[in-house]
Design an enzyme around this catalytic site. Structure first.
Site, PDB file in Angstrom:
ATOM      1  N   ASN A 131       0.799  -1.221   0.000  1.00 23.05           N
ATOM      2  CA  ASN A 131       0.000   0.000   0.000  1.00 23.05           C
ATOM      3  C   ASN A 131       0.835   1.276   0.000  1.00 23.05           C
ATOM      4  O   ASN A 131       0.284   2.369  -0.134  1.00 23.05           O
ATOM      5  CB  ASN A 131      -0.926   0.027   1.215  1.00 23.05           C
TER       6      ASN A 131
ATOM      7  N   VAL B 207       0.174   6.659  -1.260  1.00 25.25           N
ATOM      8  CA  VAL B 207      -0.466   5.838  -0.230  1.00 25.25           C
ATOM      9  C   VAL B 207      -1.756   5.283  -0.826  1.00 25.25           C
ATOM     10  O   VAL B 207      -2.673   6.033  -1.164  1.00 25.25           O
ATOM     11  CB  VAL B 207      -0.778   6.661   1.036  1.00 25.25           C
ATOM     12  N   CYS B 208      -1.815   3.970  -0.965  1.00 25.40           N
ATOM     13  CA  CYS B 208      -2.952   3.312  -1.604  1.00 25.40           C
ATOM     14  C   CYS B 208      -3.884   2.780  -0.516  1.00 25.40           C
ATOM     15  O   CYS B 208      -3.555   1.822   0.190  1.00 25.40           O
ATOM     16  CB  CYS B 208      -2.442   2.177  -2.483  1.00 25.40           C
ATOM     17  N   LEU B 209      -5.055   3.419  -0.365  1.00 24.28           N
ATOM     18  CA  LEU B 209      -5.968   3.079   0.729  1.00 24.28           C
ATOM     19  C   LEU B 209      -7.398   3.424   0.336  1.00 24.28           C
ATOM     20  O   LEU B 209      -7.653   4.515  -0.197  1.00 24.28           O
ATOM     21  CB  LEU B 209      -5.570   3.862   1.992  1.00 24.28           C
TER      22      LEU B 209
ATOM     23  N   THR C 203      -8.004   6.110  -2.943  1.00 24.56           N
ATOM     24  CA  THR C 203      -6.900   5.788  -3.852  1.00 24.56           C
ATOM     25  C   THR C 203      -6.863   4.299  -4.161  1.00 24.56           C
ATOM     26  O   THR C 203      -5.936   3.814  -4.822  1.00 24.56           O
ATOM     27  CB  THR C 203      -5.551   6.226  -3.252  1.00 24.56           C
TER      28      THR C 203
END
Length: 333
Positions: A111, A118-120, A125
Protein backbone atom coordinates in the site's frame (compact mmCIF):
# COMPACT_ATOMS: atom_id res chain seq x y z
CA UNK A 1 9.40 10.53 24.70
CA UNK A 2 7.24 12.12 27.42
CA UNK A 3 8.65 15.56 26.59
CA UNK A 4 7.60 15.24 22.95
CA UNK A 5 3.91 16.04 22.62
CA UNK A 6 1.79 13.74 20.54
CA UNK A 7 0.07 16.76 18.98
CA UNK A 8 1.53 20.21 18.60
CA UNK A 9 1.46 23.35 16.43
CA UNK A 10 4.75 24.39 14.79
CA UNK A 11 5.98 27.13 12.44
CA UNK A 12 8.53 25.59 10.06
CA UNK A 13 6.83 24.04 7.02
CA UNK A 14 9.72 24.53 4.60
CA UNK A 15 10.37 20.82 3.92
CA UNK A 16 6.73 19.78 3.65
CA UNK A 17 5.86 17.87 0.48
CA UNK A 18 2.73 19.94 -0.20
CA UNK A 19 4.04 23.35 0.82
CA UNK A 20 3.60 24.77 -2.69
CA UNK A 21 0.06 23.48 -3.12
CA UNK A 22 -3.18 25.33 -2.30
CA UNK A 23 -3.32 28.86 -0.95
CA UNK A 24 -2.47 29.13 2.73
CA UNK A 25 -4.27 32.47 3.17
CA UNK A 26 -7.54 31.01 1.96
CA UNK A 27 -7.36 28.24 4.56
CA UNK A 28 -6.48 30.62 7.36
CA UNK A 29 -9.67 32.63 7.05
CA UNK A 30 -11.24 31.88 10.44
CA UNK A 31 -14.67 32.87 9.11
CA UNK A 32 -14.78 30.07 6.54
CA UNK A 33 -16.45 26.71 7.11
CA UNK A 34 -13.29 25.00 5.87
CA UNK A 35 -11.24 26.62 8.62
CA UNK A 36 -13.72 25.43 11.25
CA UNK A 37 -13.75 21.92 9.80
CA UNK A 38 -9.98 21.63 9.96
CA UNK A 39 -9.99 22.98 13.52
CA UNK A 40 -12.35 20.16 14.44
CA UNK A 41 -9.85 17.71 12.97
CA UNK A 42 -7.15 19.26 15.13
CA UNK A 43 -9.21 18.82 18.26
CA UNK A 44 -10.02 15.21 17.47
CA UNK A 45 -6.36 14.41 16.98
CA UNK A 46 -5.22 16.34 20.04
CA UNK A 47 -7.59 14.41 22.30
CA UNK A 48 -7.46 10.93 20.79
CA UNK A 49 -4.02 10.15 19.36
CA UNK A 50 -2.59 6.86 20.68
CA UNK A 51 0.94 6.68 22.07
CA UNK A 52 2.26 5.31 18.77
CA UNK A 53 1.17 8.22 16.54
CA UNK A 54 2.50 11.79 16.63
CA UNK A 55 1.23 14.77 14.64
CA UNK A 56 2.49 18.24 13.88
CA UNK A 57 0.27 20.93 12.33
CA UNK A 58 1.36 24.33 11.05
CA UNK A 59 0.34 27.70 12.42
CA UNK A 60 0.63 29.51 9.08
CA UNK A 61 -0.66 26.66 6.92
CA UNK A 62 -3.53 24.84 8.61
CA UNK A 63 -4.10 22.85 5.41
CA UNK A 64 -0.82 21.01 6.03
CA UNK A 65 -0.02 18.30 8.54
CA UNK A 66 2.78 15.82 9.24
CA UNK A 67 2.32 12.53 11.08
CA UNK A 68 4.60 9.71 12.17
CA UNK A 69 3.48 6.18 13.05
CA UNK A 70 5.64 3.91 15.21
CA UNK A 71 5.79 0.34 13.85
CA UNK A 72 4.06 -2.15 16.13
CA UNK A 73 5.51 -5.26 17.75
CA UNK A 74 4.52 -8.46 16.00
CA UNK A 75 5.03 -6.89 12.56
CA UNK A 76 8.10 -6.56 10.32
CA UNK A 77 7.82 -2.82 10.93
CA UNK A 78 8.43 -2.90 14.68
CA UNK A 79 10.43 -0.02 16.16
CA UNK A 80 10.50 1.75 12.78
CA UNK A 81 9.18 5.25 12.12
CA UNK A 82 6.89 5.97 9.17
CA UNK A 83 6.32 9.60 8.18
CA UNK A 84 3.46 11.03 6.16
CA UNK A 85 2.92 14.55 4.82
CA UNK A 86 -0.75 15.49 4.55
CA UNK A 87 -2.69 18.21 2.77
CA UNK A 88 -6.39 19.04 2.99
CA UNK A 89 -8.05 19.95 -0.33
CA UNK A 90 -10.22 23.03 -0.86
CA UNK A 91 -13.32 20.84 -0.89
CA UNK A 92 -12.54 19.00 2.33
CA UNK A 93 -14.37 17.07 3.77
CA UNK A 94 -16.26 16.32 0.56
CA UNK A 95 -13.02 14.73 -0.59
CA UNK A 96 -10.37 13.07 1.61
CA UNK A 97 -6.97 14.54 2.45
CA UNK A 98 -4.01 13.64 0.26
CA UNK A 99 -1.02 11.83 1.76
CA UNK A 100 2.61 11.44 0.78
CA UNK A 101 4.70 8.72 2.43
CA UNK A 102 8.38 9.44 3.15
CA UNK A 103 9.68 6.33 1.39
CA UNK A 104 13.31 7.31 0.67
CA UNK A 105 12.77 5.26 -2.49
CA UNK A 106 11.96 1.97 -0.68
CA UNK A 107 8.86 -0.15 -1.24
CA UNK A 108 8.16 -1.91 2.06
CA UNK A 109 4.43 -2.47 1.75
CA UNK A 110 1.90 -3.15 -1.04
CA UNK A 111 0.00 0.00 0.00
CA UNK A 112 3.02 2.30 0.26
CA UNK A 113 4.77 3.02 -3.01
CA UNK A 114 8.39 4.06 -3.46
CA UNK A 115 7.19 7.35 -5.02
CA UNK A 116 5.27 8.19 -1.81
CA UNK A 117 1.79 7.21 -2.98
CA UNK A 118 -0.47 5.84 -0.23
CA UNK A 119 -2.95 3.31 -1.60
CA UNK A 120 -5.97 3.08 0.73
CA UNK A 121 -9.71 2.76 0.24
CA UNK A 122 -10.37 5.40 2.89
CA UNK A 123 -8.39 7.88 0.80
CA UNK A 124 -10.24 6.86 -2.37
CA UNK A 125 -6.90 5.79 -3.85
CA UNK A 126 -7.99 2.15 -3.96
CA UNK A 127 -11.34 0.54 -4.71
CA UNK A 128 -13.44 -0.79 -1.85
CA UNK A 129 -16.95 -1.22 -0.55
CA UNK A 130 -18.86 1.90 0.48
CA UNK A 131 -18.19 1.51 4.25
CA UNK A 132 -14.46 1.39 3.46
CA UNK A 133 -14.44 4.55 1.35
CA UNK A 134 -14.23 8.15 2.52
CA UNK A 135 -17.51 9.38 4.02
CA UNK A 136 -17.67 13.21 4.32
CA UNK A 137 -20.11 12.96 7.22
CA UNK A 138 -18.11 10.46 9.30
CA UNK A 139 -14.51 9.99 8.17
CA UNK A 140 -11.67 11.80 9.96
CA UNK A 141 -7.92 12.19 9.73
CA UNK A 142 -7.60 10.16 12.91
CA UNK A 143 -9.41 7.29 11.19
CA UNK A 144 -6.96 7.49 8.28
CA UNK A 145 -3.95 7.22 10.60
CA UNK A 146 -5.50 4.34 12.53
CA UNK A 147 -6.20 2.53 9.25
CA UNK A 148 -2.60 2.86 8.08
CA UNK A 149 -1.33 1.61 11.41
CA UNK A 150 -3.69 -1.37 11.70
CA UNK A 151 -4.46 -2.35 8.10
CA UNK A 152 -1.31 -1.36 6.23
CA UNK A 153 1.62 -1.74 8.66
CA UNK A 154 0.36 -5.12 9.79
CA UNK A 155 1.69 -8.57 10.66
CA UNK A 156 1.47 -10.05 7.14
CA UNK A 157 1.58 -7.22 4.60
CA UNK A 158 1.97 -9.66 1.69
CA UNK A 159 -1.73 -10.43 1.94
CA UNK A 160 -2.48 -6.77 1.18
CA UNK A 161 -1.44 -7.49 -2.40
CA UNK A 162 -4.41 -7.39 -4.82
CA UNK A 163 -6.00 -10.81 -5.24
CA UNK A 164 -3.99 -12.46 -2.46
CA UNK A 165 -5.86 -11.75 0.77
CA UNK A 166 -8.80 -14.05 0.07
CA UNK A 167 -6.49 -17.09 -0.07
CA UNK A 168 -4.54 -16.38 3.12
CA UNK A 169 -5.83 -19.45 4.98
CA UNK A 170 -5.74 -21.95 2.11
CA UNK A 171 -2.23 -21.99 0.69
CA UNK A 172 1.02 -22.92 2.41
CA UNK A 173 2.83 -21.58 -0.64
CA UNK A 174 1.35 -18.14 0.02
CA UNK A 175 2.44 -18.36 3.66
CA UNK A 176 6.00 -19.00 2.51
CA UNK A 177 5.79 -16.01 0.17
CA UNK A 178 4.48 -13.96 3.07
CA UNK A 179 7.54 -14.87 5.15
CA UNK A 180 9.84 -13.84 2.31
CA UNK A 181 7.93 -10.58 1.93
CA UNK A 182 8.38 -9.92 5.66
CA UNK A 183 12.13 -10.31 5.25
CA UNK A 184 12.10 -7.64 2.56
CA UNK A 185 9.76 -5.40 4.57
CA UNK A 186 12.00 -5.68 7.63
CA UNK A 187 15.12 -4.95 5.60
CA UNK A 188 13.47 -1.90 4.03
CA UNK A 189 12.39 -0.75 7.50
CA UNK A 190 16.03 -0.91 8.62
CA UNK A 191 17.11 1.07 5.54
CA UNK A 192 14.39 3.64 6.25
CA UNK A 193 15.69 3.93 9.83
CA UNK A 194 19.19 4.52 8.48
CA UNK A 195 17.93 7.33 6.24
CA UNK A 196 15.90 8.92 9.05
CA UNK A 197 18.99 9.05 11.26
CA UNK A 198 20.74 10.95 8.48
CA UNK A 199 17.83 13.17 7.40
CA UNK A 200 15.08 13.45 10.02
CA UNK A 201 12.01 15.46 8.92
CA UNK A 202 11.85 18.96 10.37
CA UNK A 203 10.13 19.42 13.71
CA UNK A 204 10.85 15.74 14.46
CA UNK A 205 14.65 15.84 14.71
CA UNK A 206 14.82 15.28 18.46
CA UNK A 207 12.01 12.75 18.34
CA UNK A 208 13.82 10.61 15.75
CA UNK A 209 17.11 10.79 17.65
CA UNK A 210 15.53 9.93 20.99
CA UNK A 211 13.37 7.13 19.57
CA UNK A 212 16.30 5.27 18.04
CA UNK A 213 18.57 6.06 20.98
CA UNK A 214 16.16 4.29 23.29
CA UNK A 215 15.65 1.32 20.97
CA UNK A 216 19.10 0.86 19.44
CA UNK A 217 20.06 -2.19 21.49
CA UNK A 218 16.72 -3.87 20.81
CA UNK A 219 16.95 -3.20 17.07
CA UNK A 220 20.46 -4.66 16.91
CA UNK A 221 19.46 -7.73 18.90
CA UNK A 222 16.40 -8.26 16.68
CA UNK A 223 18.70 -8.08 13.66
CA UNK A 224 20.85 -10.79 15.21
CA UNK A 225 17.95 -13.07 16.09
CA UNK A 226 16.31 -12.79 12.67
CA UNK A 227 19.44 -13.46 10.63
CA UNK A 228 20.26 -16.51 12.78
CA UNK A 229 16.74 -17.90 12.35
CA UNK A 230 16.07 -18.02 16.08
CA UNK A 231 12.99 -15.79 15.92
CA UNK A 232 10.43 -15.20 13.18
CA UNK A 233 10.69 -11.71 11.74
CA UNK A 234 8.51 -9.26 13.61
CA UNK A 235 8.41 -11.19 16.87
CA UNK A 236 11.59 -10.28 18.69
CA UNK A 237 10.73 -9.52 22.35
CA UNK A 238 7.07 -10.16 21.58
CA UNK A 239 5.10 -12.26 24.07
CA UNK A 240 2.93 -13.74 21.32
CA UNK A 241 5.91 -14.95 19.30
CA UNK A 242 5.33 -18.34 17.63
CA UNK A 243 7.66 -21.02 19.03
CA UNK A 244 9.72 -23.35 16.86
CA UNK A 245 12.17 -25.92 18.20
CA UNK A 246 13.73 -26.38 14.75
CA UNK A 247 14.28 -22.68 14.13
CA UNK A 248 12.94 -20.42 11.39
CA UNK A 249 13.91 -20.64 7.73
CA UNK A 250 15.88 -17.59 6.59
CA UNK A 251 16.50 -16.99 2.90
CA UNK A 252 20.04 -16.61 1.62
CA UNK A 253 19.04 -13.32 0.00
CA UNK A 254 18.06 -11.87 3.37
CA UNK A 255 21.31 -13.05 4.94
CA UNK A 256 23.39 -11.46 2.20
CA UNK A 257 21.42 -8.20 2.27
CA UNK A 258 21.90 -7.88 6.02
CA UNK A 259 25.56 -8.88 5.73
CA UNK A 260 26.26 -5.93 3.46
CA UNK A 261 24.01 -3.48 5.29
CA UNK A 262 24.59 -4.22 8.99
CA UNK A 263 28.04 -2.66 9.57
CA UNK A 264 26.99 0.81 8.43
CA UNK A 265 23.59 0.49 10.08
CA UNK A 266 25.06 -0.48 13.44
CA UNK A 267 27.53 2.37 13.20
CA UNK A 268 24.71 4.86 12.52
CA UNK A 269 22.82 3.62 15.59
CA UNK A 270 26.02 3.81 17.63
CA UNK A 271 26.74 7.36 16.45
CA UNK A 272 23.21 8.43 17.42
CA UNK A 273 23.93 7.01 20.89
CA UNK A 274 27.17 8.97 21.28
CA UNK A 275 28.05 10.62 24.62
CA UNK A 276 27.06 13.99 23.15
CA UNK A 277 23.51 12.65 23.08
CA UNK A 278 23.70 11.57 26.69
CA UNK A 279 24.17 7.84 26.06
CA UNK A 280 27.37 5.82 25.77
CA UNK A 281 27.50 3.13 23.09
CA UNK A 282 31.02 1.87 22.32
CA UNK A 283 32.19 1.04 18.84
CA UNK A 284 32.90 -2.43 20.20
CA UNK A 285 29.18 -3.07 19.75
CA UNK A 286 29.56 -3.01 15.97
CA UNK A 287 32.38 -5.56 16.17
CA UNK A 288 30.37 -7.97 18.32
CA UNK A 289 27.14 -7.66 16.35
CA UNK A 290 28.66 -8.09 12.88
CA UNK A 291 30.70 -11.10 13.98
CA UNK A 292 27.76 -12.77 15.74
CA UNK A 293 25.31 -12.16 12.92
CA UNK A 294 27.24 -14.16 10.38
CA UNK A 295 28.97 -16.74 12.57
CA UNK A 296 26.17 -19.21 11.72
CA UNK A 297 27.16 -19.33 8.05
CA UNK A 298 29.34 -22.42 7.38
CA UNK A 299 31.26 -20.67 4.62
CA UNK A 300 32.10 -17.79 6.95
CA UNK A 301 33.11 -20.16 9.75
CA UNK A 302 35.56 -21.93 7.42
CA UNK A 303 36.91 -18.59 6.25
CA UNK A 304 37.49 -17.42 9.81
CA UNK A 305 39.13 -20.71 10.78
CA UNK A 306 41.68 -20.15 7.99
CA UNK A 307 42.62 -16.71 9.16
CA UNK A 308 39.50 -14.64 9.54
CA UNK A 309 39.34 -13.60 5.91
CA UNK A 310 35.64 -12.69 5.72
CA UNK A 311 35.40 -10.87 9.00
CA UNK A 312 38.71 -9.09 8.48
CA UNK A 313 37.40 -7.87 5.10
CA UNK A 314 34.19 -6.54 6.69
CA UNK A 315 36.09 -4.76 9.46
CA UNK A 316 38.62 -3.30 7.03
CA UNK A 317 35.74 -1.86 5.00
CA UNK A 318 34.17 -0.30 8.11
CA UNK A 319 37.44 1.26 9.25
CA UNK A 320 38.27 2.51 5.76
CA UNK A 321 34.80 4.09 5.39
CA UNK A 322 35.19 6.11 8.58
CA UNK A 323 38.91 6.82 8.37
CA UNK A 324 39.95 4.62 11.28
CA UNK A 325 43.50 3.28 11.52
CA UNK A 326 43.98 -0.38 10.76
CA UNK A 327 44.15 -1.66 14.32
CA UNK A 328 41.55 -3.02 16.70
CA UNK A 329 42.60 -0.65 19.48
CA UNK A 330 41.53 2.34 17.37
CA UNK A 331 38.24 0.58 16.53
CA UNK A 332 37.45 0.06 20.21
CA UNK A 333 37.98 3.67 21.19
Amino acid sequence: MKEFKRFDVVMDDTDHRFRDSNNGKYFNDSRSSLYKTIMREWKILEKNLPESIYVRVYERRIDLMRAVIVGAQGTPYHDGLFFFDIVFPFDFPDHPPKLHYHSFGYRLNPNLYSNGTVCLSLLNTWHGKMPEMWDPSKSTMLQVLHSIQALVLNEKPFFNEPGVGGFANFSMNLEKKSCVYNEKAYFSTCKTTHQLLRRPPRNFEEFVSCHFRQRAARIIEANRQYVSGRVRIGYYSCESAPSSSSGVHVSQEFKHLMKDFSPGFVYALRRNCSPSNGVGFRCTTAYIVVRWNYAHDDTIKKSESKGGGFFKTVMDKIKKSFGWKNNIGKFNQ
